[in-house]
Design an enzyme around this catalytic site. Structure first.
Site, short mmCIF file in Angstrom:
data_model
loop_
_atom_site.label_atom_id
_atom_site.label_comp_id
_atom_site.label_asym_id
_atom_site.label_seq_id
_atom_site.Cartn_x
_atom_site.Cartn_y
_atom_site.Cartn_z
N GLN A 75 1.39 -1.35 0.47
CA GLN A 75 0.17 -0.49 -0.15
C GLN A 75 0.64 1.39 0.17
OE1 GLN A 75 -2.50 -0.75 3.49
NE2 GLN A 75 -3.55 -2.21 2.66
N HIS B 155 -0.59 0.29 5.69
CA HIS B 155 -0.89 1.48 6.82
C HIS B 155 -0.32 2.07 6.72
CE1 HIS B 155 -3.77 -2.16 8.57
NE2 HIS B 155 -3.98 -2.43 7.75
N GLU C 267 -14.25 3.14 9.76
CA GLU C 267 -14.94 4.61 10.47
C GLU C 267 -14.82 5.94 9.74
OE1 GLU C 267 -13.73 2.62 14.67
OE2 GLU C 267 -12.93 4.48 14.25
N TYR D 268 -9.38 -10.62 9.65
CA TYR D 268 -10.43 -11.05 8.43
C TYR D 268 -10.32 -12.80 8.21
CZ TYR D 268 -8.35 -6.78 6.43
OH TYR D 268 -8.26 -5.43 6.56
#
Length: 374
Positions: free
Chosen positions: A90, A154, A248, A269
Site C-alpha cells: 500500500q 497501512h 469508521e 479477516y
C-alpha cells in the site's frame, strides 16, 4: 470444544455489535434516478492516489508508483524531482496538497513512503517543495515516521490544512496493531498536526510529555485514508479502514484516543475476534461505521450549488466495492447512503474543484468529472 467456544465468541461479538450498529444499519442504496453523467477529464492513469488543483485550475496528480503529473490544457507533463518512494504493498506516492496561501508562497505538500532513516524497509514521510517550471525545487523533509519496516500495509496518508493554517496528516499503524496505535512514543496509527514549516505547535496535546512524539494530535487510529475539513465548523474529519467490518468516520479532536485496536466494530479477516468490546471509557466512538467494510479512500464535503441535492453531504470512495458513496447528514448523523459511479473501477480519491464540480480518481481509468443532467 475449542472450536465451539471460538465460534460462540464470534457470534456474541456479532450480536453485541449489531445491537449498537444504529448508524451502520443505514444501508447503501442505488439511486432511484441517475441525475448525473460522468466524463473522463484525465485519462489513462494507473493508481491516481492524490490530486490537487492549482490556482490556474490545472491539476497535480500523484501516481502511487512514484510519478508526479501536471495536467494542464489537456496535456500531461511528468514533473522532475519527485521524491523517491518506497513502492511496496500500500506504500508509494500518496497524497498532495497546496498551502492555503499558495499564490504567495508556492508551497506544495506531499506524503509518500520513504526509506530514509534507520532500518530496512520504509515508513511514511511528509515533504514540501515548490514547482519551478516542470521541476520540484526547494524540497524540505518535514516529517519522517520511524522505524522503517518491510511491512506493506497501512501507510495512511492524507493531508489537510485547517482554517488556522495548521497542517494535519495521517499515518497508518503499519500493520503493527498491538504496538503502535496506543503508544504515543511511537509513530503509526496517529493523526499529526504541524505548523506549515514542519515545526510542532506549542499547544499540541503531548508537548511536554516524556518521550512522546509531540507532533501527534490524536491516536488509536488504524489506517486513515480520507481527510477533509468541515465547511461550517472547520473541524478535521477522517475516514479509516477497519479490518473485516469497522471502517469508521471520526472527527479529530485534540489528544483523543480513537480506540484501535482495543475497541472496534470489526473482526479479523479470518473471521476470528481480536477484541470483545466496542466501547470503553476514555476512547471515542466513531461518528459512523461501516459493517461490512467498504475500504474507504478519499473523502470530500459537497458545498457547491451545482449539486443542490447533495450540499452538505460527504462523498467517500470505496475501494472494495468500486463506487463513490454519498452520505447524507443530519445533526452529524448519517441518515442516507447512496452508491454513485458504480462499475467504473476502484475509487481512490474525490475532491471538489474550484469550479464547483466533483472530480473522482478511479484506478486503471483516470480522473472523472461528475456532471449533473440538465
Amino acid at each position: 470444544m475449542k472450536l465451539f467456544y471460538s465460534l460462540l465468541t464470534v457470534i456474541l461479538i456479532t450480536i453485541s455489535a449489531c445491537a449498537q450498529q444504529t448508524d451502520s444499519e443505514v444501508k447503501a442504496e442505488n439511486p432511484e434516478k441517475i441525475n448525473y453523467t460522468s466524463e473522463i477529464v484525465v485519462p489513462d492513469l494507473n493508481i491516481p492516489w492524490g490530486m490537487v488543483f492549482l490556482p490556474d485550475e490545472s491539476l497535480l496528480i500523484t501516481e502511487q508508483t512514484g510519478e508526479l503529473i501536471h495536467f494542464k490544457n489537456g496535456k500531461k507533463t511528468f514533473i522532475e524531482g519527485a521524491p523517491e518512494v518506497y513502492f511496496r504493498g500500500q506504500g508509494g506516492f500518496l497524497d498532495i496538497e497546496i498551502h492555503p496561501d499558495y499564490e504567495n508562497n508556492g508551497w506544495i505538500y506531499m506524503t509518500y513512503s520513504s526509506t530514509e532513516g534507520e532500518g530496512d524497509g520504509g515508513n511514511t514521510a511528509l515533504m514540501r517543495a515548490k514547482l519551478d517550471g516542470n521541476t520540484l525545487v526547494e524540497k524540505q523533509l518535514l516529517y519522517k515516521a520511524s522505524p522503517n519496516t518491510r511491512r506493506g500495509q497501512h501507510f495512511g496518508s492524507r493531508i489537510e490544512f485547517d482554517n488556522d493554517g495548521y497542517l494535519y496528516f495521517s499515518i497508518g499503524e503499519r500493520g503493527e496493531r498491538d504496538v503502535n496505535p496506543q503508544d504515543i512514543t511511537r509513530d503509526g496509527g496517529k493523526i499529526y498536526r504541524l505548523n506549515d514549516d514542519g515545526s510542532t505547535p506549542s499547544d499540541n496535546p503531548f508537548v511536554g510529555t516524556e518521550n512522546a512524539k509531540t507532533s501527534i494530535y490524536s491516536y488509536g487510529h488504524r489506517n486513515p485514508q480520507g481527510m477533509a475539513i468541515h465547511p461550517s465548523t472547520g473541524a478535521i474529519w477522517i475516514n479509516e479502514h477497519g479490518p473485516r467490518g469497522g471502517d469508521e468516520i471520526n472527527i479529530v479532536e485534540k489528544g483523543k484516543n480513537f480506540g484501535w485496536p482495543v475497541i472496534s466494530y470489526g473482526i479479523n479477516y479470518s473471521g476470528t475476534p481480536f477484541t470483545d468490546i466496542t466501547e470503553k471509557e476514555g476512547m471515542e466512538q466513531p461518528l459512523f461505521y461501516w459493517v461490512p467494510s467498504i475500504a474507504p479512500s478519499g473523502m470530500a464535503f459537497v458545498t457547491s450549488n451545482i449539486y443542490p441535492e447533495w450540499e452538505g453531504n460527504i462523498l467517500v470512495g470505496s475501494l472494495k466495492f468500486a463506487y463513490l458513496e454519498r452520505l447524507e447528514l443530519k445533526n452529524n448523523k448519517v441518515v442516507k447512503r447512496e452508491k454513485l459511479l458504480e462499475g467504473l473501477g476502484r475509487v481512490r480519491n474525490v475532491i471538489q474543484g474550484p469550479d464547483g464540480y466533483i472530480y473522482v480518481a478511479i484506478e486503471k481509468k483516470g480522473i472523472v468529472k461528475i456532471v449533473p443532467k440538465k
